[in-house]
Enzyme design. Sequence first.
Site, short mmCIF file in Angstrom:
data_model
loop_
_atom_site.label_atom_id
_atom_site.label_comp_id
_atom_site.label_asym_id
_atom_site.label_seq_id
_atom_site.Cartn_x
_atom_site.Cartn_y
_atom_site.Cartn_z
N HIS A 62 0.71 -1.16 -0.09
CA HIS A 62 -0.14 -0.08 0.00
C HIS A 62 0.72 1.27 0.02
CE1 HIS A 62 -3.65 2.04 1.04
NE2 HIS A 62 -2.73 3.18 1.77
N GLU A 63 1.60 1.36 0.75
CA GLU A 63 2.71 2.37 1.09
C GLU A 63 3.46 2.66 -0.15
OE1 GLU A 63 1.68 4.69 3.10
OE2 GLU A 63 0.35 3.43 4.39
N HIS A 70 1.84 4.67 -2.77
CA HIS A 70 1.94 5.88 -2.78
C HIS A 70 3.32 6.51 -2.95
CE1 HIS A 70 -1.88 6.88 -0.50
NE2 HIS A 70 -1.66 6.11 0.41
N GLU A 90 -4.74 7.92 -2.93
CA GLU A 90 -5.06 6.59 -2.43
C GLU A 90 -5.55 5.70 -3.60
OE1 GLU A 90 -4.54 6.23 0.57
OE2 GLU A 90 -5.65 4.33 1.31
#
Length: 505
Positions: free
Chosen positions: A269-270, A273, A299
């Site tokens: 997830h990170e 980003h 997001e």
Amino acid sequence: MNEIIKNLKKTDSCIQRLIQTRSLLEWDQETYMPEAAIGGRAEQIALVESLIHERITDPKVGESFDKIGVNDDSPEGPGNLEKPDRSFLREMYREYRRNMRLPKELVYKIARQASLAQAKWAEARNASDFNIFAPDLKNLINLACEKAECLGYDKDRYEPLLDEYEPWMKPAQIDEIFSKLSEKLKPLLVQIMQSDKKVDDKIIERKYPVAKQREFGISVLKSMGFDFTRGRLDISAHPFTTTLGSSDIRITTRYNENYFNSGIFGIIHECGHGLYEANFSKGIQGTLLARGTSLGIHESQSRLWENIIGRSKSFWTACFPVLKRLFADVLSDVSFTTFYEAINAVKPSFVRVEADEVTYNLHIILRYNLERELVSGNLSIEDLPYAWREESKKLLGIVPERDSEGVLQDIHWSMGAFGYFPTYTLGNLYSAQFYRSMQNEIPDIEDQIKNRNLEPVLCWLKENIHQYGSIYPADQLCLKVTGENLNPDYFIDYLTGKYREIYEF
Ligand code: MG
């Protein structure tokens, strides 16, 4: 005109460096700072924050805008210029106008209070005692309301707060999107829960040594294209990504030895980003255009990687054999299908960041409903834990017993971030719509992923989304990339297709 833009860019360049400095102080606070340093750190962060405010509200900035006749913050930007300068002036003017409406003392107070409150929140969460955090939260809500009053709004005090994270989007649009979404999510969840097919996810709670989780995570980061000469992976209580410069992207995760999903999906997830932050085009690096155009779009990048790719059959076709070799003792009796189904098991749960893809957005709707009430003054801090349990019962059908699994689980409110949560759901919706376009343009994308070749995914995202930073506002970018406005149906279709196969309904 050129001279004026040049001067504004100089001011912006200085502001961006101050923002990066503040980010470094915040990153350190969340990763390595010793506990007792919090008082001094809050003062440092508040000082940098007020310096940023001072720069952007410098009378010279206002004079520059007057001279070139820029006086509104419409998404189109000043009409007599080409991109990216046109977008630069639009964003700079938005920052200027916003900050001009906020007294410096208020900016200082909010930054200081937020830094202190984060430490209180962490203490309260560890003790699972809302009362420890309540006075700070009350202060933050009052400050957020004061901020909203200074910024101004048409109908709803929530408007300017949302606008900070999702520029130009109105609460009424969120209401409409969320009601359409929950209308379709609830029956889908019922179909899954009533299916005869049961998914056993017990294997996720076996013992996965942290060192090996990290080793596996790093190998996944490398195949996603995360450049360790330009970034780091560390540990924090709440996973996050921050940018300290165009070649300094910091991501964090948290590991749980007895819950495999936490560490790896936090990392993926990170990294989503981080890749956005790492791939803005050269021409806008170091400027205020080098940031996600909205948190919803930001997001979408993390959720696309985490869920649409990271929890897909294709991705694990490539990665499961590697994982199985690494965790030979833990996974020797586990088949591919058992593993794939376990990481995708759907069931209402208390903790948002560990929620499955179907119930996740119900967690967001819960927070959105409550923060709307808090900001409008209809809900008091004293009643918040009770209201949380009531909403949880209504939306998820379960009631948390402990505040640490309920009202205290998220860091956002302690950062003074009200209006932030809905962007998570927007991100999910955008991610499905973007992925559909990617599939249309790269028909063999699933085969590439199966072969652990993630490069075409990153190339497509760079080309279509990352490079632009905030040159295009979110809705314009969505239209440009997908040919239509944000449409929640793509997300619902994606979920229905995926879970119909897993749950056989
Ligand atoms: Mg995120």
